[in-house]
Scaffold this motif. Sequence first.
Motif, PDB file in Angstrom:
ATOM      1  N   PHE A 105      86.210  58.494  50.797  1.00 57.60           N
ATOM      2  CA  PHE A 105      87.321  57.579  51.004  1.00 57.60           C
ATOM      3  C   PHE A 105      86.823  56.447  51.891  1.00 57.60           C
ATOM      4  O   PHE A 105      86.193  56.695  52.924  1.00 57.60           O
ATOM      5  CB  PHE A 105      88.490  58.280  51.711  1.00 57.60           C
ATOM      6  N   GLU A 106      87.106  55.250  51.516  1.00 55.63           N
ATOM      7  CA  GLU A 106      86.650  54.119  52.319  1.00 55.63           C
ATOM      8  C   GLU A 106      87.791  53.382  52.993  1.00 55.63           C
ATOM      9  O   GLU A 106      87.575  52.451  53.759  1.00 55.63           O
ATOM     10  CB  GLU A 106      85.842  53.157  51.452  1.00 55.63           C
ATOM     11  N   SER A 107      89.014  53.819  52.697  1.00 52.89           N
ATOM     12  CA  SER A 107      90.170  53.213  53.369  1.00 52.89           C
ATOM     13  C   SER A 107      91.232  54.275  53.593  1.00 52.89           C
ATOM     14  O   SER A 107      91.262  55.293  52.907  1.00 52.89           O
ATOM     15  CB  SER A 107      90.755  52.068  52.527  1.00 52.89           C
ATOM     16  N   GLU A 108      92.102  54.038  54.549  1.00 56.45           N
ATOM     17  CA  GLU A 108      93.137  55.014  54.869  1.00 56.45           C
ATOM     18  C   GLU A 108      94.068  55.252  53.686  1.00 56.45           C
ATOM     19  O   GLU A 108      94.584  56.343  53.495  1.00 56.45           O
ATOM     20  CB  GLU A 108      93.950  54.538  56.071  1.00 56.45           C
ATOM     21  N   ASP A 109      94.279  54.220  52.868  1.00 51.53           N
ATOM     22  CA  ASP A 109      95.196  54.347  51.737  1.00 51.53           C
ATOM     23  C   ASP A 109      94.687  55.313  50.681  1.00 51.53           C
ATOM     24  O   ASP A 109      95.471  55.863  49.905  1.00 51.53           O
ATOM     25  CB  ASP A 109      95.436  52.971  51.095  1.00 51.53           C
ATOM     26  N   GLU A 110      93.387  55.516  50.645  1.00 51.63           N
ATOM     27  CA  GLU A 110      92.792  56.394  49.639  1.00 51.63           C
ATOM     28  C   GLU A 110      92.803  57.867  50.041  1.00 51.63           C
ATOM     29  O   GLU A 110      92.626  58.749  49.208  1.00 51.63           O
ATOM     30  CB  GLU A 110      91.342  55.989  49.367  1.00 51.63           C
ATOM     31  N   ILE A 111      92.978  58.149  51.324  1.00 52.80           N
ATOM     32  CA  ILE A 111      92.827  59.520  51.820  1.00 52.80           C
ATOM     33  C   ILE A 111      93.857  60.453  51.186  1.00 52.80           C
ATOM     34  O   ILE A 111      95.058  60.177  51.201  1.00 52.80           O
ATOM     35  CB  ILE A 111      92.952  59.556  53.354  1.00 52.80           C
ATOM     36  N   SER A 112      93.346  61.562  50.582  1.00 51.60           N
ATOM     37  CA  SER A 112      94.222  62.524  49.923  1.00 51.60           C
ATOM     38  C   SER A 112      93.588  63.910  49.989  1.00 51.60           C
ATOM     39  O   SER A 112      92.460  64.104  49.517  1.00 51.60           O
ATOM     40  CB  SER A 112      94.440  62.125  48.452  1.00 51.60           C
TER      41      SER A 112
END
Length: 445
Positions: free
Chosen positions: A70-77
């Motif tokens: 993940f390279e951004s917080e929005d992608e974290i899952s």
Amino acid sequence: MTPRRFTHYVTYQGATNIPSTRSWAVLYPSVLGDHKSAYQLYIYFYPNEIEYGIDNGSDVPRKEYDDESFESEDEISIQNVVEAYRERLDTFWRWNEELIEEPDSAEYDELPWFETVEKHLQRKKQIVFHGPPGTGKTYGALNFAKWWIDRGLNEEDHFDDAVEDRLRMVTFHPTFSYEDFIEGITAKTRDGDLVYEPEAGVFKEMAEDAVEAYEDADSKAEAPRYILIIDEVNRGNIPKIFGETITLIESDKRLGEPNEMRDELPHPEDRLVVPPNLYIIGAMNTADRSIALVDAAIRRRFRFRHFPPNYEVLYDDLGFDGEQDVKTKASVEEGEDLGGLSILALSAINERIRDSGNLGKGKQVGHSYLIGGTTDERLVESWKNEILPLLDEYYFGDMERLKEHIFDGGGENLFNWKEQRIADFDSDALRAALSELVDEDGGVE
């Protein structure tokens, strides 16, 4: 014992100099000691990135595997991480299996039919396990032999030593000969001269050891058991390999029996007798050659036990509570579990093979091809690299008949019919193809 049956450890290490260094957590099999000695499912935390996948400990060989991040917080899952780990489980287990020491060769699994085979051997002295490929014939023979040797041990006997001394296994093939099995001539150099001397084959050597043990035993009825396993017994020229021994192995013609016989071998100083404590277990694949073609003399001297596909073995191995649980979890409503579909589809394929006049029950597909298929990845590998190539071989040169007879004109997800080859499919394509073979009640479409 495979890593999946062991407990696993999770190790976490926080960054010692945040944010310039990473922190991480890894999971690995406890049997391997620590994370340095294992392949790991890992998650690494960097200041601007979270990376996850499979990595190697510092003390094991480096293997390449694609990682994700993940390279951004929005992608974290969390779900993405879990799914990525599921896709890598088969590789994770396989790599760690390579690091774990092989189990003791003397260990065995006890199967419910052992006592029945024991009675056959006590009466007849030899038996053949026959059936389609992948039905556990050789596996069963080896485990039975170790179990039976174990049951006959005295208190002073050591199990591992007994198995090593009293259990032998050979594989017949077209060039396997009488000289390999009974006795041949070997050339040796002695004092600078070339001499030719008799050399015992595997059966004669084992018979001599068994005779010595039989004669030394306090009780002849409890003499140590010697077991010879002959794999692929029907692939050799059986009358030629056995020679005069075909008579000696009969139960009433063995050492100490009413009709005891001793045959002179081709070399005058040798006489061969078979003791009653030497047993033979043959294994034959009925896909290679029909049992009807086995020499009549062999059929009269051996008992035969059929090994059909055993789907109940797969219920437990793949995590089901029985046939109904398989059908339920394989249903559309329950998400079409790929393991359940694989069991039902294998059963459906075998039903069609049995109904084929050209194939028949001897060329069914055994259950062992699906053993260990606890992940979608492994099931795809089993179908792509074992089951479908076997079907391709059965219908060699007639792909159209394979298409119509097994797949009702479908099967495009599994075979490239135009190019006449197995397709490069994934788990979704396999799931769709197997669903077409199975009706709503888990039967044949």
